[in-house]
Motif scaffolding. Structure first.
Motif: not given
Length: 292
Positions: A139-143, A146, A158, A178-180
């Motif tokens: 599970t990734r943290r929202s940027q 967003r 999340t 995160n997404d990166r």
């Protein structure tokens, strides 16, 4: 179950078992609201002004009109006074309020305000002494472009998904990227590592909450002569850290002994131990020498 809980709901102190909100409250229906977690010690809330300032900023980001901070201060000390606890945990909640079904917030005319005082222990004393195990979750943290993680909204799905992953893995905590693919934070805590004598932590722009305890630890580290830096961290940095620990209002300071099966070099480490002592001293000082 709620033996020690005390509640203040929309201006009234009520027993925990009688506390309720409308099923048409948009906080309940859609998670449209914000909250703060605050510790109290010796019947005094720790760093309450900083929490209320962050609550106001979350409200501004959501265009949520909430009462003046004096209302929250009065509510906080009303539930603390009503509680049998000397030390405990507060949950301060502001919702969009009651509205018609449908997501349009314009139908909500008055916010709902709730303050709860109860106990909260995130880990046992034994786990805190030896350190906990964590995994990096899928599970990734929202940027921030967003839903910015600096908004403490009532939607914590999340974090709940990440905590479920930790539960399935049989460990105590999860770490979100995160997404990166860079480290953001734990499911409900900020994360720090020590490397080569320097205390490192992700910046809020990486998806980390601008934690009150996080800021306090950075403040104490400076006083102790520990060099600190906000930086970008990856899984490699966690695996190869000299020390690792979580911070948060609920967590306070918790050392980490293992991440994804890799043992952290020292746990609890020297920096963690110095900071934990300094944090306890600060709490004692600020909650015994100052008036509410």
């Amino acid at each position: 179950m709620f033996e020690h809980a005390r509640c203040w709901v929309n201006g009234q102190l009520v027993p925990a078992e009688q506390a309720s909100v409308s099923v048409f409250d948009h906080g309940f229906l859609y998670g449209d609201g914000i909250f703060e977690g605050v510790r109290f010690y010796n019947k005094r809330a720790f760093r309450l002004p900083l929490h209320l300032k962050r609550l106001q900023r979350s409200a501004a980001a959501l265009q949520l009109q909430i009462p003046h901070e004096e209302v929250f201060i009065q509510a906080v000390y009303a539930v603390i006074e009503a509680s049998e606890l000397q030390d405990g945990y507060l949950r301060i909640i502001a919702t969009r309020g009651v509205g018609v079904l449908g997501i349009n917030p314009a139908t909500c005319k008055e916010p709902g305000v709730i303050v709860i005082a109860d106990q909260l222990q995130m880990v046992s004393d034994a786990e805190r002494a030896k350190g906990i195990r964590a995994i990096i979750t899928a599970t990734r943290r929202s940027q921030p472009d967003r839903l910015d993680p600096r908004i403490k909204s009532l939607n914590y799905l999340t974090s709940i998904f990440a905590r479920m992953e930790a539960n399935f893995a049989g460990v105590e905590e999860g770490i979100l990227l995160n997404d990166r693919g860079c480290v953001a934070e734990g499911t409900a805590e900020n994360i720090f590592i020590m490397r080569d004598g320097e205390l490192l932590t992700p910046a809020p722009t990486e998806g980390a909450l601008a934690g009150i305890t996080r800021a306090t630890v950075l403040e104490l580290a400076a006083q102790l002569g520990i060099k600190t830096r906000e930086t970008v961290l990856t899984a490699y940095d966690l695996y190869s850290a000299d020390e690792c620990f979580f911070t948060g209002t609920g967590a306070r300071l918790i050392p980490v002994r293992e991440i994804d099966g890799r043992k952290i070099q020292t746990c609890p480490g020297e920096a963690y131990q110095r900071l934990a002592v300094a944090f306890a001293d600060l709490v004692h000082q600020e909650t015994t020498s100052l008036s509410p």
